[in-house]
Scaffold this motif. Sequence first.
Motif, PDB file in Angstrom:
ATOM      1  N   ARG A  15       0.842  -1.199   0.000  1.00 20.41           N
ATOM      2  CA  ARG A  15       0.000   0.000   0.000  1.00 20.41           C
ATOM      3  C   ARG A  15       0.881   1.255   0.000  1.00 20.41           C
ATOM      4  N   LEU A  16       0.517   2.235  -0.794  1.00 20.32           N
ATOM      5  CA  LEU A  16       1.233   3.499  -0.851  1.00 20.32           C
ATOM      6  C   LEU A  16       1.036   4.255   0.464  1.00 20.32           C
ATOM      7  N   PRO A  17       2.101   4.639   1.155  1.00 22.51           N
ATOM      8  CA  PRO A  17       1.935   5.295   2.459  1.00 22.51           C
ATOM      9  C   PRO A  17       1.437   6.731   2.338  1.00 22.51           C
ATOM     10  N   GLU A  18       0.763   7.170   3.364  1.00 23.24           N
ATOM     11  CA  GLU A  18       0.273   8.550   3.422  1.00 23.24           C
ATOM     12  C   GLU A  18       1.181   9.433   4.271  1.00 23.24           C
ATOM     13  N   GLY A  19       2.106   8.827   5.008  1.00 24.51           N
ATOM     14  CA  GLY A  19       2.999   9.591   5.874  1.00 24.51           C
ATOM     15  C   GLY A  19       3.999  10.419   5.091  1.00 24.51           C
ATOM     16  N   PRO A  20       4.706  11.324   5.766  1.00 25.37           N
ATOM     17  CA  PRO A  20       5.631  12.222   5.073  1.00 25.37           C
ATOM     18  C   PRO A  20       6.838  11.498   4.499  1.00 25.37           C
ATOM     19  N   GLY A  21       7.391  12.069   3.436  1.00 19.34           N
ATOM     20  CA  GLY A  21       8.593  11.525   2.842  1.00 19.34           C
ATOM     21  C   GLY A  21       8.376  10.164   2.214  1.00 19.34           C
ATOM     22  N   LEU A  22       9.319   9.277   2.450  1.00 17.39           N
ATOM     23  CA  LEU A  22       9.228   7.925   1.915  1.00 17.39           C
ATOM     24  C   LEU A  22       8.117   7.110   2.565  1.00 17.39           C
ATOM     25  N   GLY A  23       7.693   7.549   3.762  1.00 18.81           N
ATOM     26  CA  GLY A  23       6.637   6.810   4.447  1.00 18.81           C
ATOM     27  C   GLY A  23       7.155   5.703   5.348  1.00 18.81           C
ATOM     28  N   ILE A  24       8.481   5.583   5.454  1.00 24.79           N
ATOM     29  CA  ILE A  24       9.068   4.650   6.409  1.00 24.79           C
ATOM     30  C   ILE A  24       9.858   5.448   7.438  1.00 24.79           C
ATOM     31  N   GLU A  25      10.143   4.840   8.569  1.00 26.04           N
ATOM     32  CA  GLU A  25      10.937   5.488   9.598  1.00 26.04           C
ATOM     33  C   GLU A  25      12.154   4.622   9.893  1.00 26.04           C
ATOM     34  N   MET A  26      13.329   5.225   9.744  1.00 28.80           N
ATOM     35  CA  MET A  26      14.564   4.503   9.979  1.00 28.80           C
ATOM     36  C   MET A  26      14.947   4.560  11.460  1.00 28.80           C
ATOM     37  N   ASP A  27      15.569   3.502  11.937  1.00 22.39           N
ATOM     38  CA  ASP A  27      16.091   3.426  13.300  1.00 22.39           C
ATOM     39  C   ASP A  27      17.585   3.717  13.228  1.00 22.39           C
ATOM     40  N   GLU A  28      17.955   4.957  13.490  1.00 16.43           N
ATOM     41  CA  GLU A  28      19.356   5.346  13.304  1.00 16.43           C
ATOM     42  C   GLU A  28      20.289   4.591  14.237  1.00 16.43           C
ATOM     43  N   ASP A  29      19.843   4.317  15.445  1.00 16.12           N
ATOM     44  CA  ASP A  29      20.690   3.563  16.376  1.00 16.12           C
ATOM     45  C   ASP A  29      21.014   2.184  15.801  1.00 16.12           C
ATOM     46  N   GLU A  30      20.011   1.537  15.214  1.00 14.00           N
ATOM     47  CA  GLU A  30      20.234   0.227  14.625  1.00 14.00           C
ATOM     48  C   GLU A  30      21.124   0.332  13.386  1.00 14.00           C
ATOM     49  N   VAL A  31      20.929   1.395  12.619  1.00 10.79           N
ATOM     50  CA  VAL A  31      21.793   1.619  11.456  1.00 10.79           C
ATOM     51  C   VAL A  31      23.245   1.724  11.903  1.00 10.79           C
ATOM     52  N   ARG A  32      23.479   2.488  12.970  1.00 14.76           N
ATOM     53  CA  ARG A  32      24.840   2.661  13.468  1.00 14.76           C
ATOM     54  C   ARG A  32      25.405   1.359  14.034  1.00 14.76           C
ATOM     55  N   ARG A  33      24.569   0.579  14.664  1.00 22.01           N
ATOM     56  CA  ARG A  33      25.037  -0.703  15.203  1.00 22.01           C
ATOM     57  C   ARG A  33      25.504  -1.634  14.090  1.00 22.01           C
ATOM     58  N   GLN A  34      24.834  -1.562  12.952  1.00 24.25           N
ATOM     59  CA  GLN A  34      25.179  -2.449  11.850  1.00 24.25           C
ATOM     60  C   GLN A  34      26.289  -1.887  10.956  1.00 24.25           C
ATOM     61  N   MET A  91      29.739  -0.750   9.444  1.00 24.97           N
ATOM     62  CA  MET A  91      31.144  -1.120   9.612  1.00 24.97           C
ATOM     63  C   MET A  91      32.012   0.114   9.831  1.00 24.97           C
ATOM     64  N   SER A  92      31.643   1.233   9.261  1.00 25.66           N
ATOM     65  CA  SER A  92      32.333   2.500   9.484  1.00 25.66           C
ATOM     66  C   SER A  92      31.348   3.624   9.245  1.00 25.66           C
ATOM     67  N   VAL A  93      31.560   4.729   9.910  1.00 26.95           N
ATOM     68  CA  VAL A  93      30.684   5.891   9.775  1.00 26.95           C
ATOM     69  C   VAL A  93      31.549   7.105   9.488  1.00 26.95           C
ATOM     70  N   PHE A  94      31.285   7.813   8.411  1.00 27.12           N
ATOM     71  CA  PHE A  94      32.000   9.020   8.052  1.00 27.12           C
ATOM     72  C   PHE A  94      31.043  10.205   8.177  1.00 27.12           C
ATOM     73  N   SER A  95      31.483  11.251   8.844  1.00 23.11           N
ATOM     74  CA  SER A  95      30.621  12.426   9.028  1.00 23.11           C
ATOM     75  C   SER A  95      31.469  13.680   8.927  1.00 23.11           C
ATOM     76  N   ARG A  96      30.977  14.673   8.233  1.00 26.28           N
ATOM     77  CA  ARG A  96      31.678  15.954   8.147  1.00 26.28           C
ATOM     78  C   ARG A  96      30.637  17.062   8.171  1.00 26.28           C
ATOM     79  N   ARG A  97      30.915  18.113   8.914  1.00 29.32           N
ATOM     80  CA  ARG A  97      29.992  19.238   9.020  1.00 29.32           C
ATOM     81  C   ARG A  97      30.429  20.341   8.075  1.00 29.32           C
ATOM     82  N   PHE A  98      29.477  21.174   7.666  1.00 26.15           N
ATOM     83  CA  PHE A  98      29.771  22.281   6.759  1.00 26.15           C
ATOM     84  C   PHE A  98      30.788  23.222   7.397  1.00 26.15           C
TER      85      PHE A  98
END
Length: 401
Positions: free
Chosen positions: A371-390, A392-399
């Motif tokens: 079913r096509l979601p009605e929620g904002p954006g893609l309509g899914i919600e990511m679990d960032e903590d779980e993403v980070r747990r999985q 292998m490396s995380v690269f981040s740079r601020r403007f």
Amino acid sequence: MNRRDFLAALGAAGLGAGTARDALAAPSESDLLIRELTVFHLPDALFVKLTTDSGVSGWGECERGVASTVRELIESEAARFVLGADPFQSSPSLYDFFYTEHDALGGILAGAIAGLDIAMWDLKARILDVPIWRLLGGRFRDRMPVYGSYATDRWRKMTPKESAEVAVKLARRGMQTVKCRMQIRESALDPVPDRTVEYAAAIDKALPEGVEFFVDINNGYSAKRAIQIGTELHERFGMRFFEEPCSDQHHRHTAKVVDALPMLIIAGEKEYTPYHFQELITYANPDYLNPDVIKAMGITGLQKVGTLSQVNQKPITLHNTRPTISTAASLHLACSFPIIGPFMEYPDEDKFPRLLKVMRRGLDYADGEIRLPEGPGLGIEMDEDEVRRQAMSVFSRRFGE
């Protein structure tokens, strides 16, 4: 110069006759195994060094237009084809590398753009608190049928019986169509023996009444072989669809298959830009286009492919082998296209038990449809903590950093 004079000349240059004879002798066993791969990334060059067990080294230089990307490709992917290889077997090693990592030929830049583009669409829609499909001009449908897709496993190669069991499992989950990816590939062109019909027979026998199936050759046939196998698949099993029978680099082969078979030919998963799709339509003329949103420059890229689809009357059946963000983006696109195939691809979830945990809220699947979601954006919600747990490396740079 004869051999004796050649050896004498080497001796005059400071090499003893024994050393010269050693150099001309057959390579020892320790010369025939590449033990070390070294990549040197300089400001103005990208060099590679290959060293055998005996300590003999060879150097090469790579194109450095996108040096860091080329370096990463060599370090992370090419190494498994080169290390342990016989340097006198360079053609088979690099041939396998080319066709295994073929998506990189045109897909490195397009794939990078795809991820950024999808993220920007998700962000824009969330800022406006609307689903992406509203920004795409609205929806033509509020749900999309999906077919169950699975691979024979290129390396282990499941048996026809095991393949049939997966097809039945997907049918029990409500899929009205299933697809078996044969994964023949260009590197095994027109294999002998060819077990495609054997797999098809096992699947046909096992599936419940009313569930259809088709196969994806994954670019592994010449036109002649595709016509031969396609004819048998159609006549014996009533197969309607035939995906990627020929290499994307040989559009004239696909065109011959399209002209010869009554089946509907699907092609395009290895096209990365709208320009590639225009070439595909012009020279291969498949019945259906199957672009992949995470390969073909994201939602913006597929919007343009959608326009080509409409003006050329080529329906789209989206290629999609990833069950999270790719599926969500594909769903918004599928529901916004004016002409669309009877379904879009959805992979066997059992292959991704860990990956599916990165979504705190997923998509609404039931009875072979999402079913096509009605929620904002893609309509899914990511679990960032779980993403980070999985991760292998995380690269981040601020403007400004």
